[in-house]
Scaffold this motif. Structure first.
Motif, short mmCIF file in Angstrom:
data_model
loop_
_atom_site.label_atom_id
_atom_site.label_comp_id
_atom_site.label_asym_id
_atom_site.label_seq_id
_atom_site.Cartn_x
_atom_site.Cartn_y
_atom_site.Cartn_z
N GLU A 17 -4.16 4.56 4.66
CA GLU A 17 -3.75 3.84 3.37
C GLU A 17 -3.72 2.54 3.42
OE1 GLU A 17 0.28 4.15 0.48
OE2 GLU A 17 0.03 5.25 2.31
N GLU A 18 -3.57 1.78 4.33
CA GLU A 18 -3.84 0.33 4.47
C GLU A 18 -5.14 -0.17 4.44
OE1 GLU A 18 -2.85 -3.69 7.48
OE2 GLU A 18 -2.04 -1.53 7.75
N GLN A 19 -6.02 0.77 5.17
CA GLN A 19 -7.60 0.68 4.98
C GLN A 19 -8.11 0.81 3.78
OE1 GLN A 19 -8.55 3.00 8.38
NE2 GLN A 19 -8.76 1.17 9.74
N PHE A 20 -7.54 1.93 3.08
CA PHE A 20 -8.04 2.28 1.67
C PHE A 20 -7.61 1.34 0.74
CE2 PHE A 20 -6.97 4.05 -2.44
CZ PHE A 20 -8.14 4.76 -2.86
N TYR A 21 -6.68 0.42 0.82
CA TYR A 21 -6.08 -0.50 -0.19
C TYR A 21 -7.16 -1.78 -0.19
CZ TYR A 21 -1.80 1.20 -2.29
OH TYR A 21 -0.81 1.87 -2.99
N ALA A 22 -7.43 -1.96 1.14
CA ALA A 22 -8.35 -3.22 1.29
C ALA A 22 -9.74 -2.87 1.04
CB ALA A 22 -8.35 -3.64 3.05
N ALA A 23 -10.18 -1.70 1.25
CA ALA A 23 -11.67 -1.11 0.91
C ALA A 23 -11.94 -1.18 -0.85
CB ALA A 23 -11.77 0.08 1.36
N LEU A 24 -10.57 -0.73 -1.41
CA LEU A 24 -10.55 -0.45 -2.76
C LEU A 24 -10.51 -1.82 -3.48
CD1 LEU A 24 -10.24 1.58 -5.05
CD2 LEU A 24 -7.99 1.45 -5.10
N PHE A 25 -9.76 -2.71 -2.90
CA PHE A 25 -9.60 -4.00 -3.65
C PHE A 25 -10.89 -4.71 -3.70
CE2 PHE A 25 -4.60 -4.27 -2.83
CZ PHE A 25 -4.37 -3.36 -3.71
N ALA A 26 -11.57 -4.64 -2.66
CA ALA A 26 -12.82 -5.37 -2.53
C ALA A 26 -14.09 -4.54 -3.00
CB ALA A 26 -13.09 -5.53 -0.78
N GLU A 54 -6.64 4.92 -11.25
CA GLU A 54 -7.00 6.20 -11.02
C GLU A 54 -7.24 6.48 -9.70
OE1 GLU A 54 -9.25 7.43 -15.48
OE2 GLU A 54 -10.51 6.38 -13.82
N ALA A 55 -7.85 5.56 -8.89
CA ALA A 55 -8.32 5.66 -7.57
C ALA A 55 -6.92 6.00 -6.78
CB ALA A 55 -8.98 4.59 -6.85
N LEU A 56 -5.86 5.21 -6.87
CA LEU A 56 -4.51 5.25 -6.25
C LEU A 56 -3.91 6.46 -6.86
CD1 LEU A 56 -3.41 1.51 -6.85
CD2 LEU A 56 -4.13 2.55 -4.68
N GLY A 57 -4.02 7.14 -7.93
CA GLY A 57 -3.42 8.20 -8.37
C GLY A 57 -4.05 9.44 -7.88
N GLN A 111 1.24 -6.99 -7.08
CA GLN A 111 0.87 -8.42 -7.33
C GLN A 111 -0.52 -9.04 -6.58
OE1 GLN A 111 2.56 -10.71 -9.02
NE2 GLN A 111 3.95 -8.89 -9.26
N GLN A 112 -0.97 -8.03 -5.75
CA GLN A 112 -2.44 -8.38 -5.31
C GLN A 112 -3.26 -7.61 -6.49
OE1 GLN A 112 -1.58 -6.36 -1.14
NE2 GLN A 112 -3.38 -7.62 -0.79
N ILE A 113 -2.85 -6.68 -7.16
CA ILE A 113 -3.83 -6.12 -8.09
C ILE A 113 -3.66 -6.92 -9.27
CG2 ILE A 113 -3.90 -4.19 -9.93
CD1 ILE A 113 -2.69 -2.50 -7.84
N VAL A 114 -2.45 -7.74 -9.40
CA VAL A 114 -2.44 -8.91 -10.64
C VAL A 114 -3.50 -9.96 -10.43
CG1 VAL A 114 -1.32 -10.47 -11.68
CG2 VAL A 114 -0.04 -8.52 -11.16
N LYS A 115 -3.71 -10.18 -9.09
CA LYS A 115 -4.41 -11.19 -8.65
C LYS A 115 -6.04 -10.91 -8.86
CE LYS A 115 -5.68 -14.50 -5.02
NZ LYS A 115 -5.48 -14.64 -3.29
N ILE A 116 -6.08 -9.46 -8.49
CA ILE A 116 -7.72 -9.24 -8.69
C ILE A 116 -8.02 -9.04 -10.31
CG2 ILE A 116 -8.93 -7.29 -8.16
CD1 ILE A 116 -7.34 -6.68 -5.79
N LYS A 117 -6.91 -8.67 -10.91
CA LYS A 117 -7.34 -8.50 -12.33
C LYS A 117 -7.62 -9.78 -12.98
CE LYS A 117 -4.62 -7.99 -16.64
NZ LYS A 117 -4.31 -9.14 -16.77
N GLN A 118 -6.82 -10.84 -12.70
CA GLN A 118 -7.24 -12.06 -13.23
C GLN A 118 -8.51 -12.72 -12.63
OE1 GLN A 118 -3.66 -13.92 -11.59
NE2 GLN A 118 -2.29 -13.54 -13.52
N GLU A 119 -8.74 -12.47 -11.66
CA GLU A 119 -9.95 -12.91 -10.86
C GLU A 119 -11.20 -12.28 -11.57
OE1 GLU A 119 -9.72 -12.33 -6.81
OE2 GLU A 119 -8.38 -14.14 -6.47
N ARG A 120 -11.14 -11.14 -11.85
CA ARG A 120 -12.29 -10.31 -12.43
C ARG A 120 -12.22 -10.40 -14.01
NH1 ARG A 120 -13.22 -5.38 -8.10
NH2 ARG A 120 -12.63 -6.62 -6.29
N GLY A 121 -11.34 -10.88 -14.55
CA GLY A 121 -11.24 -10.95 -16.26
C GLY A 121 -11.09 -9.68 -16.57
#
Length: 546
Positions: free
Chosen positions: A319-328, A340-343, A357-367
């Motif tokens: 699960e931890e590796q999945f989050y890191a890979a998905l976020f990148a 959808e991937a998390l669901g 909050q990590q997802i919020v940061k990614i959302k802001q960075e990617r517009g």
């Protein structure tokens, strides 16, 4: 009200009023931490992790804070014009989800009920929406007002004319919004305003006039009123005494470039309408070899980015590796795909505040835009119902991620069955009122077509779902704005009808299940056999922020 007063007497007394709210001029109010944290996860974090029991709210009026606190006890709020701004900002800052929704509904109803000719009412809504866009990053309020102003050209023109009476005092942001509204009704009225201002200011060339000239469509101005265009530039180039050499060069270049583009556009239109120059034989000919296509509309890709990806790339990860890979991952094109991937993996039910909050940061960075609440409701989990309900509430409280104003949910008007959807060629109509097309002159509805190229056993790879961009393929009741509608702004979902106490629609995660295959004598898409007994519907989530 009586219940509230009794409750306050118990919870806000000497022993239970354990939180001090500090206002302007040294005024203090007391409240109960339990009531506050039940409504606000932000305050809950402050009380739990920081052990703080004093909250500074001196940015807000005493009346607004009183109503805000009272509402946290009663669960009800009645905004009005005097309190709307403070209540909306407080509910967003402290993430009081239900109050955010009630403030939004109040504003939408207010704009809807405001008469088109009521300048003061429209100006109030405009300024409040502008404030909220800048202070709490909610552009949807402003889009609602702009859409109303654009619905009737005369009213938009009247609003711009009055709002810009003293445009020297306006900010660049305000000028940009006026230019946007004017573009939907009559760009040439800005020339009237500038001409009148220059004459009233005794021909002083100011910074805001310079900014407007550099940012409006002067070719369109010339097309709408050539005489006024000439009068304005005659005034600028011949009668202004304080103009600098730099500004003079800028104005000369503007007139030269505008005239050139106007002539090229006129020549191009002649080609398109069959007009041209007569040769000796009488034939009408115009060479287009040297005419740049200044207003050609780009061919938008028909490929819809969220489709036909696979989670197989993440299959051996914990699960931890999945989050890191998905976020990148660059395969994640928008926030809808992230959820959808998390669901689909079953992780959304236990997503933490830190991960959100990590997802919020990614959302802001990617517009990315926020998702609509209905989308979160469609994400079923493979775990307990209570976990599902709790996770939905946890996600919805993060307003940077979930908003009713960033996107639009468009459901195809007719349902079909799963097997039919996959194995039949179909065109699906989706109608949309985009803020950029509110002044559309076409008699038919604005929208777009989604085409399904069917699955076949002989050639399974031919299965596709695409945005149709060829105008020749559009039927008589719908037309496409190719300069506005983009496949990049579409998130496509297929939803399955289920009966769980009531009819519900569950997301089938087609972003992450590749294409259908033929397996064990039936068509299978992801984990689901495609069967005629299952009812499905096609849904578009459209990004309205772009």
């Amino acid at each position: 009200k009586q219940w509230y007063q009794r409750r306050v007497a118990i919870t806000a007394g000497e022993y239970h009023g354990n939180v001090v709210i500090k206002l302007k001029n040294g005024v203090e109010m007391k409240a109960n931490s339990m009531i506050l944290k039940m409504n606000s996860p932000v305050l809950g974090e402050i009380f739990r992790n920081l052990q703080i029991r004093t909250i500074d709210m001196d940015d807000f009026s005493r009346e607004a804070v009183t109503v805000f606190l009272e509402s946290l006890y009663t669960g009800e709020v009645e905004p009005n014009k005097d309190l709307f701004r403070d209540l909306t900002k407080m509910s967003n800052v402290f993430e009081v989800t239900w109050m955010v929704s009630m403030c939004e509904n109040y504003f939408f109803d207010l704009v809807k009920s405001t008469e088109d000719s009521d300048y003061d009412g429209l100006k109030f809504a405009f300024e409040e929406a502008r404030f909220l866009k800048n202070s709490v990053k909610k552009p949807g309020f402003l889009e609602i007002v702009l859409e109303k102003l654009s619905n009737v050209a005369d009213n938009g023109a009247l609003f711009v004319t009055r709002y810009m009476e003293h445009y020297l005092d306006l900010s660049k942001e305000q000028l940009n919004l006026m230019i946007q509204i004017a573009a939907d009704c009559s760009t040439s009225m800005l020339m009237h305003i500038m001409k009148n201002n220059l004459q009233a200011q005794r021909l002083n060339f100011d910074e805001n006039t310079r900014y407007i000239l550099q940012n409006i469509n002067l070719v369109k101005c010339m097309e709408q009123d050539r005489q006024l265009y000439d009068e304005l530039f005659d005034l600028l180039l011949e009668e202004i005494e304080n103009i600098s050499n730099k500004d003079l060069k800028m104005l000369t270049k503007l007139t030269r470039d505008t005239t050139k583009e106007f002539q090229l556009t006129t020549a191009k239109n002649k080609v398109q309408t069959g007009a041209g120059l007569a040769t000796a034989s009488g034939t009408q000919v115009v060479s287009v070899c040297n005419i740049p296509n200044l207003y050609s509309k780009p061919i938008f890709q028909t490929y819809i980015p969220n489709l036909f990806n696979s989670l197989e790339q993440f299959k051996d990860l914990d699960e931890e590796q999945f989050y890191a890979a998905l976020f990148a991952s660059t395969d994640v094109k928008n926030l809808y795909m992230m959820f959808e991937a998390l669901g689909y993996k079953g992780y959304l039910g236990r997503v933490t505040e830190e991960q959100l909050q990590q997802i919020v940061k990614i959302k802001q960075e990617r517009g990315w835009c926020a998702v609509v609440p209905e989308f979160i409701d469609s994400l079923r989990l493979y775990r307990s119902l209570s976990e599902f309900i709790n996770s939905k509430g946890r996600v919805k409280r993060v307003h940077e991620l979930v908003s009713r104003t960033d996107g639009k949910m468009i459901v195809y008007s007719e349902v079909t069955n799963h097997l039919h959807f996959v194995t039949n060629e179909m065109m699906y109509r989706f109608f949309i009122n985009h803020p950029k097309t509110t002044r559309c002159p076409e008699p038919t509805k604005c929208g777009f077509l989604i085409k399904v190229t069917p699955f076949s056993k002989a050639n399974p790879e031919q299965f596709n779902i695409q945005l149709v961009t060829d105008p020749a393929l559009y039927p008589a009741d719908i037309h496409l704005h190719r300069d506005v509608i983009s496949a990049d702004n579409i998130h496509l979902a297929l939803e399955w009808e289920v009966e769980v106490n009531r009819t519900a629609w569950w997301n089938m995660y087609i972003s992450w299940i590749s294409k259908p295959v033929y397996k064990n004598e039936e068509v299978v898409w992801g984990e689901w056999p495609c069967r005629a007994a299952e009812t499905v519907r096609l849904v578009v989530y459209y990004d309205m922020t772009k």
